[in-house]
Design a protein around this motif. Sequence first.
Motif, PDB file in Angstrom:
ATOM      1  N   ASP A 184      73.980  44.446   3.519  1.00 45.00           N
ATOM      2  CA  ASP A 184      74.955  44.483   4.612  1.00 45.00           C
ATOM      3  C   ASP A 184      75.673  45.829   4.655  1.00 45.00           C
ATOM      4  OD1 ASP A 184      74.294  41.869   5.236  1.00 45.00           O
ATOM      5  OD2 ASP A 184      76.000  40.988   4.158  1.00 45.00           O
ATOM      6  N   LEU A 185      76.003  46.358   3.478  1.00 47.29           N
ATOM      7  CA  LEU A 185      76.689  47.650   3.404  1.00 47.29           C
ATOM      8  C   LEU A 185      75.838  48.743   4.037  1.00 47.29           C
ATOM      9  CD1 LEU A 185      78.602  49.051   0.350  1.00 47.29           C
ATOM     10  CD2 LEU A 185      76.837  50.441   1.398  1.00 47.29           C
ATOM     11  N   LEU A 186      74.562  48.779   3.694  1.00 41.95           N
ATOM     12  CA  LEU A 186      73.678  49.810   4.227  1.00 41.95           C
ATOM     13  C   LEU A 186      73.369  49.583   5.701  1.00 41.95           C
ATOM     14  CD1 LEU A 186      71.398  50.157   1.123  1.00 41.95           C
ATOM     15  CD2 LEU A 186      72.413  52.097   2.322  1.00 41.95           C
ATOM     16  N   ALA A 187      73.227  48.323   6.101  1.00 47.43           N
ATOM     17  CA  ALA A 187      72.929  48.024   7.500  1.00 47.43           C
ATOM     18  C   ALA A 187      74.072  48.447   8.415  1.00 47.43           C
ATOM     19  CB  ALA A 187      72.644  46.533   7.667  1.00 47.43           C
ATOM     20  N   ALA A 188      75.283  48.441   7.884  1.00 44.37           N
ATOM     21  CA  ALA A 188      76.456  48.813   8.684  1.00 44.37           C
ATOM     22  C   ALA A 188      76.722  50.317   8.678  1.00 44.37           C
ATOM     23  CB  ALA A 188      77.692  48.072   8.165  1.00 44.37           C
ATOM     24  N   ASP A 189      75.943  51.072   7.896  1.00 46.35           N
ATOM     25  CA  ASP A 189      76.148  52.511   7.755  1.00 46.35           C
ATOM     26  C   ASP A 189      75.179  53.236   8.679  1.00 46.35           C
ATOM     27  OD1 ASP A 189      76.269  55.198   6.894  1.00 46.35           O
ATOM     28  OD2 ASP A 189      76.787  54.594   4.855  1.00 46.35           O
ATOM     29  N   ALA A 190      75.691  53.951   9.664  1.00 42.09           N
ATOM     30  CA  ALA A 190      74.850  54.602  10.671  1.00 42.09           C
ATOM     31  C   ALA A 190      73.946  55.674  10.075  1.00 42.09           C
ATOM     32  CB  ALA A 190      75.733  55.202  11.763  1.00 42.09           C
ATOM     33  N   ARG A 191      74.247  56.116   8.856  1.00 40.93           N
ATOM     34  CA  ARG A 191      73.416  57.155   8.241  1.00 40.93           C
ATOM     35  C   ARG A 191      72.101  56.611   7.691  1.00 40.93           C
ATOM     36  NH1 ARG A 191      77.651  59.168   3.901  1.00 40.93           N
ATOM     37  NH2 ARG A 191      77.755  56.877   3.719  1.00 40.93           N
ATOM     38  N   PHE A 192      71.967  55.292   7.640  1.00 41.07           N
ATOM     39  CA  PHE A 192      70.808  54.681   7.003  1.00 41.07           C
ATOM     40  C   PHE A 192      70.162  53.655   7.922  1.00 41.07           C
ATOM     41  CE2 PHE A 192      73.514  56.146   3.591  1.00 41.07           C
ATOM     42  CZ  PHE A 192      72.619  56.730   2.702  1.00 41.07           C
ATOM     43  N   GLU A 193      68.892  53.409   7.675  1.00 38.13           N
ATOM     44  CA  GLU A 193      68.223  52.264   8.273  1.00 38.13           C
ATOM     45  C   GLU A 193      67.634  51.423   7.152  1.00 38.13           C
ATOM     46  OE1 GLU A 193      65.154  53.416  10.944  1.00 38.13           O
ATOM     47  OE2 GLU A 193      63.839  54.236   9.384  1.00 38.13           O
ATOM     48  N   VAL A 194      67.616  50.120   7.360  1.00 38.24           N
ATOM     49  CA  VAL A 194      67.149  49.198   6.326  1.00 38.24           C
ATOM     50  C   VAL A 194      65.963  48.401   6.842  1.00 38.24           C
ATOM     51  CG1 VAL A 194      69.348  48.967   5.123  1.00 38.24           C
ATOM     52  CG2 VAL A 194      68.858  47.492   7.073  1.00 38.24           C
ATOM     53  N   VAL A 195      65.165  47.916   5.889  1.00 39.97           N
ATOM     54  CA  VAL A 195      64.012  47.079   6.214  1.00 39.97           C
ATOM     55  C   VAL A 195      64.432  45.627   6.013  1.00 39.97           C
ATOM     56  CG1 VAL A 195      61.539  46.724   5.703  1.00 39.97           C
ATOM     57  CG2 VAL A 195      62.537  48.987   5.510  1.00 39.97           C
ATOM     58  N   ALA A 196      63.512  44.719   6.171  1.00 41.13           N
ATOM     59  CA  ALA A 196      63.775  43.280   6.111  1.00 41.13           C
ATOM     60  C   ALA A 196      64.656  42.900   4.926  1.00 41.13           C
ATOM     61  CB  ALA A 196      62.453  42.527   6.025  1.00 41.13           C
ATOM     62  N   LYS A 197      65.556  41.972   5.160  1.00 45.12           N
ATOM     63  CA  LYS A 197      66.469  41.526   4.110  1.00 45.12           C
ATOM     64  C   LYS A 197      65.724  40.716   3.061  1.00 45.12           C
ATOM     65  CE  LYS A 197      71.240  39.983   3.673  1.00 45.12           C
ATOM     66  NZ  LYS A 197      72.441  39.545   4.415  1.00 45.12           N
ATOM     67  N   SER A 198      65.935  41.070   1.820  1.00 48.19           N
ATOM     68  CA  SER A 198      65.232  40.439   0.705  1.00 48.19           C
ATOM     69  C   SER A 198      65.743  39.030   0.453  1.00 48.19           C
ATOM     70  CB  SER A 198      65.421  41.290  -0.558  1.00 48.19           C
ATOM     71  OG  SER A 198      64.955  40.622  -1.701  1.00 48.19           O
ATOM     72  N   GLN A 199      64.822  38.169  -0.003  1.00 48.60           N
ATOM     73  CA  GLN A 199      65.236  36.851  -0.490  1.00 48.60           C
ATOM     74  C   GLN A 199      65.626  36.916  -1.960  1.00 48.60           C
ATOM     75  OE1 GLN A 199      61.385  35.746   1.228  1.00 48.60           O
ATOM     76  NE2 GLN A 199      62.267  33.728   1.576  1.00 48.60           N
ATOM     77  N   LEU A 200      65.368  38.066  -2.576  1.00 51.82           N
ATOM     78  CA  LEU A 200      65.704  38.246  -3.995  1.00 51.82           C
ATOM     79  C   LEU A 200      66.684  39.388  -4.147  1.00 51.82           C
ATOM     80  CD1 LEU A 200      62.176  37.561  -5.540  1.00 51.82           C
ATOM     81  CD2 LEU A 200      64.138  36.021  -5.430  1.00 51.82           C
ATOM     82  N   SER A 201      66.318  40.445  -4.850  1.00 56.82           N
ATOM     83  CA  SER A 201      67.326  41.452  -5.215  1.00 56.82           C
ATOM     84  C   SER A 201      66.862  42.876  -4.945  1.00 56.82           C
ATOM     85  CB  SER A 201      67.707  41.297  -6.691  1.00 56.82           C
ATOM     86  OG  SER A 201      66.584  41.502  -7.535  1.00 56.82           O
ATOM     87  N   THR A 202      66.161  43.074  -3.826  1.00 61.78           N
ATOM     88  CA  THR A 202      65.648  44.393  -3.457  1.00 61.78           C
ATOM     89  C   THR A 202      66.205  44.804  -2.103  1.00 61.78           C
ATOM     90  OG1 THR A 202      63.606  44.016  -4.686  1.00 61.78           O
ATOM     91  CG2 THR A 202      63.548  45.720  -3.006  1.00 61.78           C
ATOM     92  N   VAL A 203      66.542  46.088  -1.978  1.00 63.77           N
ATOM     93  CA  VAL A 203      66.965  46.650  -0.697  1.00 63.77           C
ATOM     94  C   VAL A 203      66.106  47.883  -0.432  1.00 63.77           C
ATOM     95  CG1 VAL A 203      68.851  47.560   0.701  1.00 63.77           C
ATOM     96  CG2 VAL A 203      69.347  45.897  -1.098  1.00 63.77           C
ATOM     97  N   VAL A 204      65.380  47.891   0.663  1.00 67.50           N
ATOM     98  CA  VAL A 204      64.563  49.034   1.065  1.00 67.50           C
ATOM     99  C   VAL A 204      65.255  49.704   2.241  1.00 67.50           C
ATOM    100  CG1 VAL A 204      62.294  49.804   1.855  1.00 67.50           C
ATOM    101  CG2 VAL A 204      62.472  47.900   0.248  1.00 67.50           C
ATOM    102  N   PHE A 205      65.479  51.007   2.128  1.00 65.77           N
ATOM    103  CA  PHE A 205      66.275  51.717   3.133  1.00 65.77           C
ATOM    104  C   PHE A 205      65.897  53.193   3.122  1.00 65.77           C
ATOM    105  CE2 PHE A 205      68.305  52.187  -0.906  1.00 65.77           C
ATOM    106  CZ  PHE A 205      68.903  53.433  -0.899  1.00 65.77           C
ATOM    107  N   ARG A 206      66.395  53.924   4.084  1.00 71.20           N
ATOM    108  CA  ARG A 206      66.241  55.382   4.047  1.00 71.20           C
ATOM    109  C   ARG A 206      67.353  56.067   4.804  1.00 71.20           C
ATOM    110  NH1 ARG A 206      61.737  58.043   7.910  1.00 71.20           N
ATOM    111  NH2 ARG A 206      62.091  56.873   9.830  1.00 71.20           N
TER     112      ARG A 206
END
Length: 512
Positions: free
Chosen positions: A407-429
């Motif tokens: 949620d933190l990264l998804a709300a940050d305009a400097r980043f884009e995120v991929v599908a939300k994990s069901q476990l404990s991984t966040v993929v972003f750039r």
Amino acid sequence: MTFRGHAIDVPPAAVAAGPADARRHLFNNATMDRYRQALAAGIDRVAARIARADRPFSGISPSLLAPEISAIDLEHPLHDPADALDELEDVYLRDAVYFHHPRYLAHLNCPVVIPALLGEAVLTAVNSSLDTWDQSAGGTLIERRLIDWTAGRAGFGPQADGVFTSGGTQSNLQALLLAREEAFGCSSRTRHDLLPRLRVIASEAGHFSVQKAAKLLGLGPDAVITAETGADRRMRPAALARELARCHREGLVVMAVVATAGTTDFGTIDPLPEIADLCARAGTWLHVDAAYGCGLLVSRTRRHLLDGIERADSVTVDFHKSFFQPVSSSALLVRDGAVLRHATYHADYLNPAGTAGRRLPNQVDKSIQTTRRFDALKLWLTLRVMGPDAIGELFDEVVDRTSRAWDLLAADARFEVVAKSQLSTVVFRYLPPRGPGRELADEANLYAREALAASGAAVVAGTKVDGRHYLKFTLLNPETTLDDIAHVVELIAGHASRYVTGHASLETCGQA
């Protein structure tokens, strides 16, 4: 001293010379003081290093560390354990990657629990080998009890069985070995004729060990078929159904479908009930690679995410990922223990065929390894000291925090995120502002990861998504806070932004 009934006088000095000095290093009843002192000194070194580690990594490069290690003369020992520990401080402890640190956010490496470390100390000292009963006794029964317990957690019935392995890659290899042998047994074709026609279907987000196992099992280069995933990075049942139908039309034999319960890149779980339905209709072996997601087996709030796993023919679990165990601690579970016969070979010196009637519990009859550590002891002591609910609470905690990090990264305009994990991984750039710098996104993310690692302030992973470079957080440490994550995010943004600014300026100057 006697030899063939004759007394021989051996001077005491002769007995003490040569091998005697080496024998003082053997672990036995005569060297308990040395054993206690050496281990205490080693524990003190590790404890001191952990206590003062203010970052997960020193940032050292291979080119700097390799000469130090190459310069060590292994022909001339240091003799004193304290001197050896001093040297080890310089060539290992100083620059080790410390997974316990809250800003280690890279791979599927977990911090470990103390009861498991106690188990590690015990099992290495006793040094049981879990291949035959006469080498392990109670160790064999403890491993079998843990297999039964884990299989019960997976929802398997009383016919289930399994064996501890070195890790998910070995577990997946053995699972596909069993599937291949079952396919041979169910076909009227000869093995020679059938082998080139065997196929394995796996998610395009599945683990590379599936392709590796297919190669080791003698399958063709096109034996692994990847089924596409949706935007949620989970295998699409419709895609699996199409591939099963196509294989049937073309006379190919799908020996196994591999579903993933916790993809390495995305932490996603394939739709297990739907996949199990398709495998049942096709009469195809279903293997579930739950190396990452097995922590859900002890979760009191998320166990439902593994619904359908009880219908698998085989399951991979990695306790050294989400049960907070030291490497190595993994297992392969099978719903029908009879299939483990495909891994059984008899040797007269070890497990002769005649012992089968004596019902000796030889674990080598189930394993593709022979000599094998008593890794089960670590999990045994963890369960006996902490209990499964406590392990589940730790894993739930990192999953909860990962959701907030996304949620933190998804709300940050400097980043884009991929599908939300069901476990404990966040993929972003990091995504540079629109303009010439936007074309530098791949390079900026690669640079940010390398610069971060070189600083030692944090360690993150990287991957590719649809051909583009992304960064990845993998959270397995309950001590990692949202503040830690936010701090690392700012470090990444700083490194990436500086790269874009510098290179965009260079391009502008070049055009001028």
